[in-house]
Write an enzyme that holds these catalytic residues in place. Structure first.
Site, PDB file in Angstrom:
ATOM      1  N   ARG A   1      -7.537   1.307  17.015  1.00  0.00           N
ATOM      2  CA  ARG A   1      -7.964   1.537  15.639  1.00  0.00           C
ATOM      3  C   ARG A   1      -9.026   0.473  15.379  1.00  0.00           C
ATOM      4  O   ARG A   1     -10.034   0.469  16.087  1.00  0.00           O
ATOM      5  CB  ARG A   1      -6.775   1.491  14.671  1.00  0.00           C
ATOM      6  CG  ARG A   1      -7.084   2.211  13.341  1.00  0.00           C
ATOM      7  CD  ARG A   1      -5.935   2.196  12.337  1.00  0.00           C
ATOM      8  NE  ARG A   1      -5.717   0.870  11.767  1.00  0.00           N
ATOM      9  CZ  ARG A   1      -4.789   0.613  10.831  1.00  0.00           C
ATOM     10  NH1 ARG A   1      -4.004   1.590  10.392  1.00  0.00           N
ATOM     11  NH2 ARG A   1      -4.644  -0.608  10.342  1.00  0.00           N
TER      12      ARG A   1
ATOM     13  N   LYS B   1       0.808  -1.231   0.000  1.00  0.00           N
ATOM     14  CA  LYS B   1       0.000   0.000   0.000  1.00  0.00           C
ATOM     15  C   LYS B   1       0.834   1.271   0.000  1.00  0.00           C
ATOM     16  O   LYS B   1       0.372   2.305  -0.465  1.00  0.00           O
ATOM     17  CB  LYS B   1      -0.978  -0.004   1.171  1.00  0.00           C
ATOM     18  CG  LYS B   1      -0.340   0.200   2.533  1.00  0.00           C
ATOM     19  CD  LYS B   1      -1.350  -0.034   3.639  1.00  0.00           C
ATOM     20  CE  LYS B   1      -0.778   0.387   4.982  1.00  0.00           C
ATOM     21  NZ  LYS B   1      -1.512  -0.173   6.118  1.00  0.00           N
TER      22      LYS B   1
END
Ligand SMILES: *Cc1c(COP(=O)(O)O)cnc(C)c1O
Length: 385
Positions: free
Chosen positions: A131, A36
């Site tokens: 998260r 990514k």
């Protein structure tokens, strides 16, 4: 060569992948190579696969689509928990997804049945970084609901630390993850083959010998791409190469100017109040790149005597007073990049991407426009694992 560009050494990426995967394999850990940081650049994925990663990890479906379109057949794991609105694309493009919402998992199961496939999922547990992930007290109820859904197969538990709260992986929280996996196996009679314990931030614990047995999967991007420039910031893992990505940009202005702005001062282009110290008159340069393409704080000059002063959207201002040779207009300066800059530079369509790997003789990659890549891929998209 016009415009800023990133020189990419694919041999360095491959070498880093080989070192990371070998060290992980010695602990019984398989690695998903995470692309990514490069917008899912196929050439990077291929270098990681040559270096021995077992599968690929990506946070965005567009990047997975880009990899699929390039003909990469490796097994692909979607790292960001899927949006409810994209479940059909998820089951079509990804072999495995990380998940934390039962509502979405149900929709994935429906989408998988519509597509005639079984979609594999890893259930994420939040062990303190705050998260993604379900709270551990909800684990058994959630698994109980998932195992009743035809269309999805629960293949593992995972967690992610370091990213938002900066919580470090420890023997304690890693052992918690293993214990949760054991409890689920015992209660539901599941094989649960994957215990996916984290990202590059888990490697220092692994190298220190503190990774508990039972952890058998990691998702590694930064350490392979950047040689752990950020992960091993204080104590480098010296076997890894940090020179896979080099930014170069061109001097477009060169002038002696005072170091203190003149006149009444408000905020800068981004609404913050900049601070300057008065170092008298300095030789300042402007480079043809800006906040849109890099994160100026994470640039490290590879030329002696270059200091980043600041940046607006399209101008990077550098102090060149200490440069040994006199700089000239048109000269290119080179920078190593921290993760923040790598991410922006690889995303920016204004920054060219060029391969420098002599070993594989790769041609220059064109700077790619960010067109919509989420087009259907051909039906013959079998996964290999
Ligand atoms: C980005 C990400 C990774 C890889 O992180 P690195 O620090 O690049 O190794 C792994 N897992 C998840 C869930 C991610 O979002």
């Amino acid at each position: 060569m016009a415009g800023p560009s990133v020189a990419i050494d694919l041999a360095a990426v491959e070498a880093n992948a080989r070192i990371v995967t070998a060290r992980c394999a010695a602990h019984g850990i398989a690695v998903a190579g995470v692309t990514k940081g490069t917008c899912g650049m196929p050439e990077i994925a291929q270098a990681m696969l040559r270096g021995g990663v077992a599968c690929l990890g990506e946070s965005r479906l567009d990047n997975i689509a880009r990899l699929r379109e390039a003909g990469i057949n490796a097994s692909m794991m979607l790292l960001r928990v899927p949006a409810l609105s994209e479940v059909d694309d998820v089951v079509r493009l990804a072999d495995i997804s990380l998940n934390s919402e039962l509502r979405v998992i149900r929709a994935l199961a429906d989408a998988a049945r519509r597509a005639g496939v079984v979609h594999r999922i890893v259930l994420m547990l939040d062990l303190g970084d705050l998260r993604e992930g379900i709270w551990p007290s909800d684990l058994m109820l959630t698994v109980g609901a998932i195992v009743r859904l035809p269309g999805v197969q629960l293949i593992g538990l995972g967690t992610n630390l370091n990213c938002l709260g900066g919580v470090l992986p420890t023997q304690y929280n890693m052992a918690q993850l293993v214990a949760h996996a054991e409890a689920v196996r015992a209660r539901f009679g599941l094989a649960l083959p994957l215990v996916s314990a984290g990202n590059s931030g888990a490697l220092p614990l692994l190298l220190a010998g503190g990774m508990p047995p039972g952890v058998n999967h990691l998702r590694i991007g930064e350490a392979i791409l950047q040689g752990g420039r950020d992960t091993f910031f204080e104590r480098p893992w010296s076997a890894l190469r940090r020179d896979a990505f080099t930014l170069s940009c061109e001097l477009i202005e060169l002038k002696k100017k005072p170091s203190m702005p003149i006149g009444e001062r408000g905020v800068d282009a981004f609404g913050t109040r900049p601070h300057f110290s008065d170092d008298g008159e300095r030789l300042r340069g402007i480079l043809d790149i800006g906040q849109q393409d890099v994160h100026p704080d994470s640039l490290v000059s590879l030329d002696a005597g270059v200091r980043v002063v600041g940046a607006s959207s399209d101008h990077l201002v550098v102090d060149l007073t200490a440069m040994p040779g006199p700089p000239r207009i048109g000269q290119r300066l080179r920078f190593a990049m921290g993760y923040g800059s790598l991410l922006r530079a690889m995303t920016s369509p204004y920054v060219g991407k060029h391969g420098t790997s002599l070993r594989h003789g790769s041609p220059p990659f064109p700077a790619r426009p960010m067109e919509d890549r989420r087009t259907p891929r051909p039906a013959s998209s079998g996964s290999t694992e």
